[in-house]
Design an enzyme around this catalytic site. Structure first.
Site, short mmCIF file in Angstrom:
data_model
loop_
_atom_site.label_atom_id
_atom_site.label_comp_id
_atom_site.label_asym_id
_atom_site.label_seq_id
_atom_site.Cartn_x
_atom_site.Cartn_y
_atom_site.Cartn_z
CB ALA A 21 16.82 33.68 56.78
CB THR A 25 11.70 37.36 57.92
OG1 THR A 25 11.05 36.91 56.72
CG2 THR A 25 13.21 37.18 57.77
CG HIS A 119 22.94 25.36 58.24
ND1 HIS A 119 22.52 26.43 57.48
CD2 HIS A 119 23.82 24.67 57.46
CE1 HIS A 119 23.13 26.40 56.30
NE2 HIS A 119 23.91 25.35 56.27
CB CYS A 130 29.84 11.70 77.71
SG CYS A 130 28.62 12.90 78.32
CB THR A 186 16.91 30.02 50.82
OG1 THR A 186 18.35 29.94 50.74
CG2 THR A 186 16.31 29.12 49.77
CB SER A 187 19.89 34.48 49.02
OG SER A 187 20.82 34.01 49.98
CG ASN A 212 14.21 34.41 47.88
OD1 ASN A 212 14.04 34.17 49.08
ND2 ASN A 212 15.21 35.15 47.44
#
Length: 244
Positions: A21, A25, A119, A130, A186-187, A212
């Site tokens: 994330a 940001t 994700h 379908c 990312t953490s 980070n």
């Protein structure tokens, strides 16, 4: 430390970049899982954003889904210098693969050539009956999106709570053929995404760097660790690379 990372990036022919994330940001997209993020405001959001709830009440699911992800679904966001830097790495590399936790599609918007959306994505939905795919424009054109072929309620292509991870093997395969791993924004708290640095270090024996803002529980896995603002770190990295 960033000079060393720049040197490793310069020498590597194939790079894998893991992003979270913190990369988005700078484009104005909030970190939904931060201490001030939307997920922390109401734990029931995880229940409503689950595969179980989708099948229980798909109409109400879509109402809540569009409310919770409203800012992202507005599509007012554009790639920032971090996304652009990752794209720039491709200029003299055999391959740069991005494996991202983010569902905003900004790596693809920045024209990165190889992106694994671990994700899933907010940019489309599919029919659970379908398999027909539909664009975000179609999803947003109606309160509850239905399949035009079979009439079933569409399911978003973002990974819901309770869904199976389908991209993990593909991510490991990308790591197997890389020379260097760069992890940014990312953490590393979410499993199984946070197992990928383990795989790179312990199974492949690859050197890795982490950039980070805050320390992570996985810092020990990395050869190079930088705790700083991501945007300013990328600016410095770009400068160091240009001088090599």
């Amino acid at each position: 430390m960033l000079k060393d990372v720049a040197s490793k990036l310069k020498k590597a022919n194939s790079i894998v970049v893991l992003t979270g994330a913190g990369v988005s940001t700078a484009s104005g997209i909030p970190d939904f899982r931060s201490s001030e993020g939307l997920w922390s405001e109401d734990e029931s959001r995880e229940y409503y954003m689950s595969s179980d709830y989708f099948y229980h009440d798909p109409v109400d699911f879509w109402n809540k889904y569009k409310t919770i992800f409203q800012m992202k679904l507005l599509k007012d966001y554009t790639p920032n210098p971090v996304h652009q830097f990752i794209k720039e790495l491709e200029s003299d590399k055999d391959k740069v693969t991005v494996i991202t936790q983010n569902v905003d599609g900004l790596h693809l918007a920045a024209d990165s050539s190889h992106v694994i959306e671990y994700h899933g994505t907010l940019n489309q939905a599919s029919c659970p009956e379908c398999g027909e795919s539909y664009s975000l424009d179609y999803v947003m054109s109606t309160e509850t999106p239905y399949c035009q072929n079979c009439g079933a309620v569409l399911k978003p292509d973002v990974l819901l709570f309770g869904d199976m991870i389908t991209a993990h093997d593909e991510a490991e395969q990308a790591i197997q053929t890389a020379d260097f791993l760069l992890v940014m924004g990312t953490s590393l708290m979410v499993t199984p995404f946070n197992l990928l640095p383990h795989y790179a270090k312990q199974e492949v024996g690859m050197e890795a760097a982490l950039i980070n803002r805050e320390p992570t529980v996985k810092d020990r896995l990395f050869d190079y660790v930088v705790h700083d603002d991501l945007s300013s770190s990328i600016e410095k990295l770009r400068s160091y690379l240009s001088s090599l």
